[in-house]
Motif scaffolding. Sequence first.
Motif, PDB file in Angstrom:
ATOM      1  N   THR A 160       0.809  -1.213   0.000  1.00  0.00           N
ATOM      2  CA  THR A 160       0.000   0.000   0.000  1.00  0.00           C
ATOM      3  C   THR A 160       0.847   1.271   0.000  1.00  0.00           C
ATOM      4  O   THR A 160       0.298   2.369  -0.034  1.00  0.00           O
ATOM      5  CB  THR A 160      -0.929   0.029   1.228  1.00  0.00           C
ATOM      6  OG1 THR A 160      -0.141   0.038   2.427  1.00  0.00           O
ATOM      7  CG2 THR A 160      -1.856  -1.181   1.222  1.00  0.00           C
ATOM      8  N   ASN A 161       2.138   1.151   0.068  1.00  0.00           N
ATOM      9  CA  ASN A 161       3.018   2.318   0.138  1.00  0.00           C
ATOM     10  C   ASN A 161       3.419   2.819  -1.238  1.00  0.00           C
ATOM     11  O   ASN A 161       3.500   2.047  -2.198  1.00  0.00           O
ATOM     12  CB  ASN A 161       4.285   1.992   0.939  1.00  0.00           C
ATOM     13  CG  ASN A 161       4.124   2.315   2.407  1.00  0.00           C
ATOM     14  OD1 ASN A 161       3.022   2.357   2.925  1.00  0.00           O
ATOM     15  ND2 ASN A 161       5.238   2.534   3.074  1.00  0.00           N
ATOM     16  N   GLY A 162       3.741   4.096  -1.302  1.00  0.00           N
ATOM     17  CA  GLY A 162       4.276   4.698  -2.503  1.00  0.00           C
ATOM     18  C   GLY A 162       5.449   5.585  -2.163  1.00  0.00           C
ATOM     19  O   GLY A 162       5.838   5.724  -0.994  1.00  0.00           O
ATOM     20  N   ALA A 163       6.003   6.231  -3.171  1.00  0.00           N
ATOM     21  CA  ALA A 163       7.154   7.107  -2.942  1.00  0.00           C
ATOM     22  C   ALA A 163       6.800   8.246  -1.998  1.00  0.00           C
ATOM     23  O   ALA A 163       7.645   8.716  -1.225  1.00  0.00           O
ATOM     24  CB  ALA A 163       7.659   7.640  -4.269  1.00  0.00           C
ATOM     25  N   ASN A 164       5.549   8.705  -2.057  1.00  0.00           N
ATOM     26  CA  ASN A 164       5.147   9.818  -1.194  1.00  0.00           C
ATOM     27  C   ASN A 164       5.229   9.448   0.275  1.00  0.00           C
ATOM     28  O   ASN A 164       5.569  10.294   1.116  1.00  0.00           O
ATOM     29  CB  ASN A 164       3.725  10.270  -1.539  1.00  0.00           C
ATOM     30  CG  ASN A 164       3.652  10.972  -2.877  1.00  0.00           C
ATOM     31  OD1 ASN A 164       4.649  11.515  -3.358  1.00  0.00           O
ATOM     32  ND2 ASN A 164       2.475  10.970  -3.481  1.00  0.00           N
TER      33      ASN A 164
END
Length: 241
Positions: A97-101
């Motif tokens: 569920t993670n992204g670069a942000n």
Amino acid sequence: MTSQSDQDPPALSAAAPSVRCSGLRAAIVATLALGFVGMASGFIVFLSQLRGAEIQPGRTADGIVVLTGGSSRVSDAIDLLAAGYGRRLLISGVHPTNGANDISRSLPDSQRLLNCCVDLDRSAVNTRSNAAEARRWAHERGFRSLIVVTSNYHMPRAIVEMSHAMPDIELIPFAVVGDKWRDDPWWTSGATFRLLLSEYAKYIAAEARVRLAGLGVELAPDGEAPTEWVARRKPATALAN
């Protein structure tokens, strides 16, 4: 009248099982003692591989791979990328569920690098799959050398798995040393000692599996617990080391 020689055989036959049992017990004790000495010696050799201070790589590489799961691994890897030690960075084992942000919130100065030069691997769940994803990434980009970033206690096993997965690629280790490791000797902390014993057992299992694979015996995945993913909306550097 019976002779002495006629009376001896029953006594000797009765004593034989006792002698055999004593010999068996002695053999078991000796085997256990040798096994303990061997494991203890191996543990000492394992500990000797663990660096107590972070040392900058002696050369640059085509790419950098960081395995999530320990404090400051991601931030140290991004620092290496910013310093020009590699052209691109793979963060392996990011939570799905993670992204670069999510990572940039804890590392605000890294936004430019995250946008241009960082790839996220969300499929790896353990060290073995970290190695498989790193191999795929490196081969897709034509990389021939990688700097591997992970915690010092995890580095021996990571190198075993990654060397087996991609023998054609040069691996340059960068061992991250956590604050707990710096602040207190490992033998004064029960939690750290248990962590090292657990990691040593996993390292031995990985070595055995890789050696058997070299002999043509492929074993199923060893059931290693998943690595700690970068938690959603939490700093990437805040995970326990």
